[in-house]
Design a protein around this motif. Structure first.
Motif, short mmCIF file in Angstrom:
data_model
loop_
_atom_site.label_atom_id
_atom_site.label_comp_id
_atom_site.label_asym_id
_atom_site.label_seq_id
_atom_site.Cartn_x
_atom_site.Cartn_y
_atom_site.Cartn_z
N ASP A 104 27.53 47.61 32.60
CA ASP A 104 28.82 46.93 32.58
C ASP A 104 30.00 47.90 32.44
OD1 ASP A 104 27.69 44.25 32.73
OD2 ASP A 104 26.89 44.74 30.75
N ARG A 182 27.03 42.37 42.13
CA ARG A 182 28.14 42.43 41.16
C ARG A 182 29.24 43.35 41.66
NH1 ARG A 182 27.54 40.35 36.13
NH2 ARG A 182 28.91 41.92 35.20
N ARG A 183 28.86 44.47 42.23
CA ARG A 183 29.84 45.41 42.78
C ARG A 183 30.63 44.74 43.91
NH1 ARG A 183 27.00 49.51 46.12
NH2 ARG A 183 26.97 47.66 47.42
N ASP A 184 29.89 44.09 44.80
CA ASP A 184 30.53 43.46 45.96
C ASP A 184 31.42 42.28 45.57
OD1 ASP A 184 29.16 45.38 47.37
OD2 ASP A 184 27.61 44.00 48.13
N ALA A 185 31.08 41.66 44.43
CA ALA A 185 31.89 40.52 43.96
C ALA A 185 33.07 40.99 43.11
CB ALA A 185 31.01 39.57 43.14
N GLY A 186 33.13 42.32 42.88
CA GLY A 186 34.23 42.87 42.10
C GLY A 186 34.07 42.72 40.61
N ALA A 187 32.86 42.48 40.17
CA ALA A 187 32.61 42.32 38.71
C ALA A 187 32.62 43.65 38.00
CB ALA A 187 31.27 41.62 38.48
#
Length: 187
Positions: A104, A182-187
């Motif tokens: 995270d 998560r990276r692609d969703a901008g998390a």
């Protein structure tokens, strides 16, 4: 467990020089015990000093003299005592797991690259271990081999190594997918 007992167990395969043992050790024990050549040679000297192996000095032309080690009665007894004692539960200490736990706050691309590196290495080990297993079986079925082979320990440890590396691949693929999403969703 110490390197000492892993080397004594490797000598169950037959007499070997330090160099030969390091090569055999890399292949036969790499799925459950790792060692540097320096550690291996220091431990071989201790085994000799402690009287657990017999050593034959073999002169060679154009090469340094080599020592051929063989498991003696004292070494066999030490290995028997070790193998007969209750085993300690395994402990896992893996740096990558700490990095994934900190995902995270990590650079996800760098972390995904580390996870992918684990998968690549584990896939290579799976291929190596499968080739070794096929060589051990020598065309026999597993049940026939386990029933009739002179020694089954190397096969059983190889099977554990295969299961471990296959689990690494499956875990790495799952972690890659989760982190990439998560990276692609901008998390």
């Amino acid at each position: 467990m110490s390197l000492r007992f892993a080397l004594l167990a490797a000598l169950l395969e037959g007499d070997a020089s330090g160099y030969e043992l390091s090569k055999v050790f890399d292949v036969s024990s790499a799925n459950f015990w790792s060692s540097t050549p320096q550690q291996l040679y220091r431990e071989l000297e201790r085994l000799e000093a402690d009287g657990l192996v017999d050593v034959e000095v073999v002169p060679q032309e154009r090469r340094p003299t080599k020592k051929v080690l063989s498991l003696n009665a004292a070494g066999r007894a030490a290995l028997h005592a070790f193998a007969s004692a209750p085993a300690k539960p395994p402990a896992m200490r893996v740096e990558l797991m700490v990095k994934v736990q900190a995902a995270d706050v990590a650079d996800l691309d760098a972390l995904i690259a580390s996870v992918d590196e684990l998968a690549v290495g584990s896939r290579a080990k799976v291929r190596l271990f499968e080739r070794l297993r096929d060589r051990m079986l020598g065309g026999r079925g597993e049940e026939e081999y386990l029933r009739d082979a002179e020694r089954v320990g190397p096969y059983l440890t190889l099977e554990r190594g295969l299961a471990f590396e296959r689990a690494n691949v499956a875990w790495a693929e799952r972690v890659h997918a989760v982190l990439a999403a998560r990276r692609d969703a901008g998390a």
